[in-house]
Design a protein around this motif. Structure first.
Motif, PDB file in Angstrom:
ATOM      1  N   ALA A  60     -16.361  54.154 -23.664  1.00 49.32           N
ATOM      2  CA  ALA A  60     -15.537  53.304 -22.787  1.00 49.32           C
ATOM      3  C   ALA A  60     -16.438  52.632 -21.766  1.00 49.32           C
ATOM      4  O   ALA A  60     -16.448  52.987 -20.587  1.00 49.32           O
ATOM      5  N   LEU A  93     -16.981  47.027 -18.353  1.00 56.81           N
ATOM      6  CA  LEU A  93     -16.773  45.707 -18.957  1.00 56.81           C
ATOM      7  C   LEU A  93     -17.953  44.787 -18.639  1.00 56.81           C
ATOM      8  O   LEU A  93     -18.485  44.817 -17.535  1.00 56.81           O
ATOM      9  N   ASP A 129     -15.805  39.889 -20.604  1.00 60.89           N
ATOM     10  CA  ASP A 129     -14.599  40.638 -20.961  1.00 60.89           C
ATOM     11  C   ASP A 129     -13.561  40.653 -19.843  1.00 60.89           C
ATOM     12  O   ASP A 129     -12.466  41.172 -20.025  1.00 60.89           O
ATOM     13  N   TYR A 130     -13.932  40.100 -18.684  1.00 64.80           N
ATOM     14  CA  TYR A 130     -12.994  40.144 -17.555  1.00 64.80           C
ATOM     15  C   TYR A 130     -11.833  39.197 -17.786  1.00 64.80           C
ATOM     16  O   TYR A 130     -11.984  38.118 -18.358  1.00 64.80           O
ATOM     17  N   ASP A 159     -10.751  44.533 -12.845  1.00 65.43           N
ATOM     18  CA  ASP A 159     -11.461  44.727 -14.109  1.00 65.43           C
ATOM     19  C   ASP A 159     -12.711  45.579 -13.937  1.00 65.43           C
ATOM     20  O   ASP A 159     -13.160  46.223 -14.890  1.00 65.43           O
ATOM     21  N   VAL A 219     -11.742  48.985 -14.918  1.00 67.95           N
ATOM     22  CA  VAL A 219     -10.981  49.213 -16.148  1.00 67.95           C
ATOM     23  C   VAL A 219     -11.599  50.368 -16.943  1.00 67.95           C
ATOM     24  O   VAL A 219     -10.900  51.220 -17.489  1.00 67.95           O
TER      25      VAL A 219
END
Lengths: 139, 139, 139
Positions: free
Chosen positions: A71, A74, A78-79, A86, A89
Motif C-alpha cells: 500500500a 501515492l 495518482d492524486y 491524498d 490515503v
C-alpha cells in the motif's frame, strides 16, 4: 454484567511506528474487576491500527517495508483533484491490512493469550496525539 | 451472564493449509448453554489465522498462490542480521492479511451465519501442534 | 444482560461499491436499550465487508483501484478446472483485505467512536440483495 472503559493517549514521534501496549491493557483488565469476558481494543483513528503479534523490533522493520510495497504512498500522478487528504490515503490502506481492532478473551482475570501474543499499536500517520479505546465486558 | 472457554488442538502436516472448524465451534456453543451472545474464535499463535469464508478447496488453492504474491517468503537478501526468525516473517504477514480472529453472533443457541459462512483455520507455519481458543459469553 | 439482533437488507446496483451504514447501526443500538456493551456488525456474505473508516467518496475511489491491484480479477489462464466460481475469487480476496466484521464499544447508549470513524459496507459482488447482521449485547 460489568463493563469498563478507558482511553489511552499515545504520541509516536515518527510518521509510522509500532508500540507494545499489552501491559496497559492488562492493567485495565485488572481495574475492571472482570474475570470472565471480552476486551475490545481499538484505535479511535482511521489511520492507525491495533493488532496482535510478537513484540519484535526486527519483525516491525520488515512490516514497514512490506506495507509500503502493498500500500505505497501515492505518487503525484495518482492524486485526485478533490483535496481529500491524498497524502495519507496510504495510511488508511496500511491500517486496513493490519486491522482496526482486536477482541481478546479474559479468563481468570487475565488476557487469554498464546505464548507470543502481544497487543501492538501500529501508527501510520503519527507525529501527533492519538487515542486507543479499551472496553471490557463480562462478569 | 454465562461464559465458556475451550481450546482446540490442531496439527496440520503441511507448512500451509486450511481447515474447516465450524462443527467444533458449534459443539462448543451447544456445550456453553448460551442462546444469545457472542463467540470469539482466535488462533493462539502469531503465524496462523481464523477467518470466515466458504469451505471450498479450489478457493483455498487460489489463496495459497495469492498470499504468496502479496506476502512472499523472504529471499536470502531480504533477511536481517538479527536472527529474528526471518524464515517465517511471511507467515506473520499472511496471517495479517487473513486476520487473527472472528467474532460471531449466537442467536437461538446457534451460530448466526449467512448461507456460505464457515469458520476456517488458516495455517502459515504448520507441521507442529497449534491451538485455537473458543470463548463464549452471553445468556 | 440484554441482547438484540437485526438484519439489514442492502442492494448495491454496481458490482463493487461502498455505503455508510452508521446511522442504521446507531438506530439499532438505541432500539436495543443497551447503554454499556458491544455491537458486532458483520456481512452475512463471503464477498462483502464491514469496516470502519472515514466516509469519503474520494477515498473509496482510491480503494477501488488499490484493491484491484492487490487482489485482481483473475485472468483467463488463472482459472481452475473445477467451476468453483473463479469469476468472484477476487471478491473473496478483496473482502479479506478489508475484513468481514467490526466490533464497536457502546458507551452511554452510543457508538463509542473517534472523530472520523464511520461504519462502511464494502460490496465486492453486488447487483443483488445482500444482508448485514447487527448484534448487540450488554446492559
Amino acid at each position: 454484567m460489568k463493563s469498563y472503559r478507558k482511553e489511552i493517549a499515545l504520541h509516536l514521534p515518527s510518521h509510522r511506528g509500532f508500540l507494545n501496549i499489552t501491559s496497559t491493557v492488562e492493567q485495565c483488565v485488572r481495574e475492571s474487576g472482570v474475570t470472565e469476558g471480552l476486551v475490545l481494543v481499538n484505535s479511535l483513528h482511521v489511520t492507525s491500527s491495533v493488532f496482535v503479534d510478537d513484540d519484535e523490533e526486527g519483525l516491525f522493520r520488515h512490516y514497514e517495508q512490506w506495507l509500503e510495497k502493498v500500500a505505497p504512498v501515492l505518487s503525484a500522478g495518482d492524486y485526485s483533484d478533490e483535496g481529500i487528504g491524498d497524502d495519507i490515503v496510504d495510511s488508511h490502506m496500511k491500517r486496513h491490512v493490519m486491522g482496526r481492532e482486536v477482541t481478546v478473551a479474559i479468563t481468570n482475570g487475565r488476557l487469554d493469550f498464546g505464548q507470543w501474543e502481544q497487543i501492538i499499536y501500529g501508527e501510520f500517520d503519527g507525529g501527533r496525539p492519538k487515542r486507543v479505546l479499551i472496553k471490557v465486558i463480562g462478569q
